[in-house]
Design a protein around this motif. Sequence first.
Motif, mmCIF file in Angstrom:
data_model
loop_
_atom_site.group_PDB
_atom_site.id
_atom_site.type_symbol
_atom_site.label_atom_id
_atom_site.label_comp_id
_atom_site.label_asym_id
_atom_site.label_seq_id
_atom_site.Cartn_x
_atom_site.Cartn_y
_atom_site.Cartn_z
ATOM 1 N N LEU A 66 38.853 48.329 54.424
ATOM 2 C CA LEU A 66 39.810 47.359 54.245
ATOM 3 C C LEU A 66 39.740 46.956 52.967
ATOM 4 C CD1 LEU A 66 41.848 45.517 55.684
ATOM 5 C CD2 LEU A 66 39.925 44.039 56.425
ATOM 6 N N PHE A 67 38.441 46.598 52.542
ATOM 7 C CA PHE A 67 38.186 45.926 51.226
ATOM 8 C C PHE A 67 38.742 47.019 50.039
ATOM 9 C CE2 PHE A 67 35.959 42.637 52.931
ATOM 10 C CZ PHE A 67 35.705 41.668 52.195
ATOM 11 N N LEU A 68 38.737 48.245 50.261
ATOM 12 C CA LEU A 68 39.208 49.348 49.139
ATOM 13 C C LEU A 68 40.789 49.004 49.163
ATOM 14 C CD1 LEU A 68 37.074 52.400 49.752
ATOM 15 C CD2 LEU A 68 36.863 50.902 48.083
ATOM 16 N N ILE A 69 41.427 48.842 50.322
ATOM 17 C CA ILE A 69 42.868 48.812 50.336
ATOM 18 C C ILE A 69 43.610 47.333 49.935
ATOM 19 C CG2 ILE A 69 44.674 48.769 52.200
ATOM 20 C CD1 ILE A 69 43.079 50.736 53.728
ATOM 21 N N ILE A 70 42.886 46.166 50.253
ATOM 22 C CA ILE A 70 43.525 45.158 49.848
ATOM 23 C C ILE A 70 43.874 45.094 48.222
ATOM 24 C CG2 ILE A 70 42.857 42.663 49.382
ATOM 25 C CD1 ILE A 70 41.155 42.811 52.188
ATOM 26 N N PRO A 71 42.834 45.242 47.494
ATOM 27 C CA PRO A 71 43.728 45.210 45.933
ATOM 28 C C PRO A 71 44.646 45.685 45.613
ATOM 29 C CG PRO A 71 41.039 45.451 45.933
ATOM 30 C CD PRO A 71 41.652 45.715 47.425
ATOM 31 N N LYS A 72 44.979 46.942 46.327
ATOM 32 C CA LYS A 72 46.107 47.855 46.313
ATOM 33 C C LYS A 72 47.331 47.434 46.728
ATOM 34 C CE LYS A 72 43.218 51.265 44.670
ATOM 35 N NZ LYS A 72 43.135 51.331 43.223
ATOM 36 N N ILE A 73 47.373 46.737 48.026
ATOM 37 C CA ILE A 73 48.592 46.116 48.392
ATOM 38 C C ILE A 73 48.757 44.641 48.237
ATOM 39 C CG2 ILE A 73 48.324 47.778 50.113
ATOM 40 C CD1 ILE A 73 47.183 45.465 52.235
ATOM 41 N N ASP A 74 47.811 43.955 47.408
ATOM 42 C CA ASP A 74 48.007 42.748 47.143
ATOM 43 C C ASP A 74 49.186 42.219 46.136
ATOM 44 O OD1 ASP A 74 47.685 40.007 46.237
ATOM 45 O OD2 ASP A 74 46.030 40.300 44.837
ATOM 46 N N PRO A 75 50.082 41.645 46.625
ATOM 47 C CA PRO A 75 51.623 41.737 45.978
ATOM 48 C C PRO A 75 51.614 40.974 44.579
ATOM 49 C CG PRO A 75 51.381 40.036 47.732
ATOM 50 C CD PRO A 75 50.266 40.846 47.596
ATOM 51 N N ASN A 132 28.681 29.931 49.619
ATOM 52 C CA ASN A 132 28.815 29.993 48.413
ATOM 53 C C ASN A 132 29.639 30.831 47.614
ATOM 54 O OD1 ASN A 132 26.036 28.636 48.009
ATOM 55 N ND2 ASN A 132 25.130 30.517 48.696
ATOM 56 N N PHE A 133 30.419 31.624 48.386
ATOM 57 C CA PHE A 133 31.488 32.282 47.793
ATOM 58 C C PHE A 133 32.784 31.657 47.832
ATOM 59 C CE2 PHE A 133 29.237 36.278 48.585
ATOM 60 C CZ PHE A 133 29.587 36.916 47.311
ATOM 61 N N PHE A 134 33.024 30.458 48.655
ATOM 62 C CA PHE A 134 34.293 29.883 48.560
ATOM 63 C C PHE A 134 34.800 29.279 47.268
ATOM 64 C CE2 PHE A 134 34.108 29.845 53.557
ATOM 65 C CZ PHE A 134 35.279 30.643 53.531
ATOM 66 N N LYS A 135 33.925 28.579 46.817
ATOM 67 C CA LYS A 135 34.223 27.869 45.785
ATOM 68 C C LYS A 135 34.606 28.667 44.425
ATOM 69 C CE LYS A 135 29.413 27.238 44.385
ATOM 70 N NZ LYS A 135 28.149 26.268 44.065
ATOM 71 N N THR A 136 34.366 29.883 44.514
ATOM 72 C CA THR A 136 34.872 30.825 43.463
ATOM 73 C C THR A 136 36.031 31.724 43.765
ATOM 74 O OG1 THR A 136 33.240 32.661 44.144
ATOM 75 C CG2 THR A 136 32.498 30.939 42.925
ATOM 76 N N ILE A 137 36.413 31.694 45.202
ATOM 77 C CA ILE A 137 37.658 32.567 45.362
ATOM 78 C C ILE A 137 39.012 31.905 44.689
ATOM 79 C CG2 ILE A 137 38.910 33.338 47.262
ATOM 80 C CD1 ILE A 137 36.500 33.275 49.002
ATOM 81 N N ARG A 138 39.568 32.671 44.054
ATOM 82 C CA ARG A 138 40.996 32.387 43.526
ATOM 83 C C ARG A 138 41.880 32.475 44.484
ATOM 84 N NH1 ARG A 138 41.248 34.091 37.158
ATOM 85 N NH2 ARG A 138 39.256 33.460 36.471
ATOM 86 N N SER A 139 43.134 31.933 44.333
ATOM 87 C CA SER A 139 44.094 31.852 45.294
ATOM 88 C C SER A 139 44.717 33.301 45.430
ATOM 89 C CB SER A 139 45.430 30.806 44.815
ATOM 90 O OG SER A 139 46.539 30.891 45.693
ATOM 91 N N ASN A 140 44.774 33.565 46.776
ATOM 92 C CA ASN A 140 45.396 34.982 46.955
ATOM 93 C C ASN A 140 45.726 34.891 48.632
ATOM 94 O OD1 ASN A 140 42.908 36.454 49.057
ATOM 95 N ND2 ASN A 140 41.963 35.087 47.713
ATOM 96 N N TYR A 141 46.382 36.249 48.931
ATOM 97 C CA TYR A 141 46.910 36.351 50.239
ATOM 98 C C TYR A 141 45.961 36.733 51.348
ATOM 99 C CZ TYR A 141 51.427 35.388 48.167
ATOM 100 O OH TYR A 141 52.229 34.847 47.138
ATOM 101 N N PHE A 142 44.743 37.166 51.000
ATOM 102 C CA PHE A 142 43.890 38.149 51.873
ATOM 103 C C PHE A 142 42.533 37.476 52.369
ATOM 104 C CE2 PHE A 142 46.568 40.911 49.689
ATOM 105 C CZ PHE A 142 47.390 41.583 50.630
ATOM 106 N N ILE A 143 41.899 36.665 51.170
ATOM 107 C CA ILE A 143 40.476 36.028 51.318
ATOM 108 C C ILE A 143 40.506 34.630 51.084
ATOM 109 C CG2 ILE A 143 38.157 36.270 50.566
ATOM 110 C CD1 ILE A 143 38.783 39.016 49.485
ATOM 111 N N GLY A 144 39.807 33.961 52.307
ATOM 112 C CA GLY A 144 39.603 32.397 52.028
ATOM 113 C C GLY A 144 40.480 31.645 53.177
ATOM 114 N N ILE A 145 40.774 30.254 52.889
ATOM 115 C CA ILE A 145 41.360 29.621 53.666
ATOM 116 C C ILE A 145 42.995 29.772 53.379
ATOM 117 C CG2 ILE A 145 41.618 27.065 54.609
ATOM 118 C CD1 ILE A 145 38.592 28.530 54.844
ATOM 119 N N LYS A 146 43.547 30.394 54.052
ATOM 120 C CA LYS A 146 45.075 30.727 53.853
ATOM 121 C C LYS A 146 45.850 29.928 54.845
ATOM 122 C CE LYS A 146 44.069 35.043 54.624
ATOM 123 N NZ LYS A 146 42.783 34.704 54.942
#
Length: 220
Positions: A66-75, A132-146
Amino acid sequence: MNFSLKKELPLIGIVLVPFVYLYVVWDKLPEKVPVHWDINGEIDRYGNKSELILVAFLLPVFIYVLFLIIPKIDPKQKIYKMGRKYDALKTVLTLFMSVLAMIIIYASMHETLYNPNYILLLVGVLFTVLGNFFKTIRSNYFIGIKTPWTLENETVWKETHKLAGKIWFIGGLIIVLSCLILEKKASFNLFLIVTILITIIPVVYSYLKFRNLNLNERNQ
């Protein structure tokens, strides 16, 4: 984030460890093994030992792929901007799933889940790491509080994830400590409460933050 076999070899090794472990203990396993336990660690379902192969696939393999695929399908290709942080997150979650798969295989072989608190403790550790990761996650459609509000506004995304990082870290510590000092049922109940709270609070906060920003813009 092009696939590099040399770079991915350590992770592939982590993914394969549960399969190697299962291969080693395969002949020691009875045809019917426990595959599910209740909150007290009591077996409540048996299944064919081949189901353990599925466990290894559904946990580390699925997460890794899944983590390999996500960057490929991130619009909008926002995942690429995370760089090494994304790779670190992939490593943490793949390792967690591999360890969890091995715990399940071990418990099935010995027909006992000695203390369910160990799994909850492991999840608590994961929560602290993710915090510890949350504050470094940039806006995206797959990871974080969406939520609709974090995805709509960059400020809301950042502020929500700052808050989420703190409460996930604290929530994880509470779960770890409860697993060490409380009885099974009490620690499980606290685990449920903490998990619900750290999930709901950032969602509500993102809405309130978005609403306040909109009200301030209208009043200016």
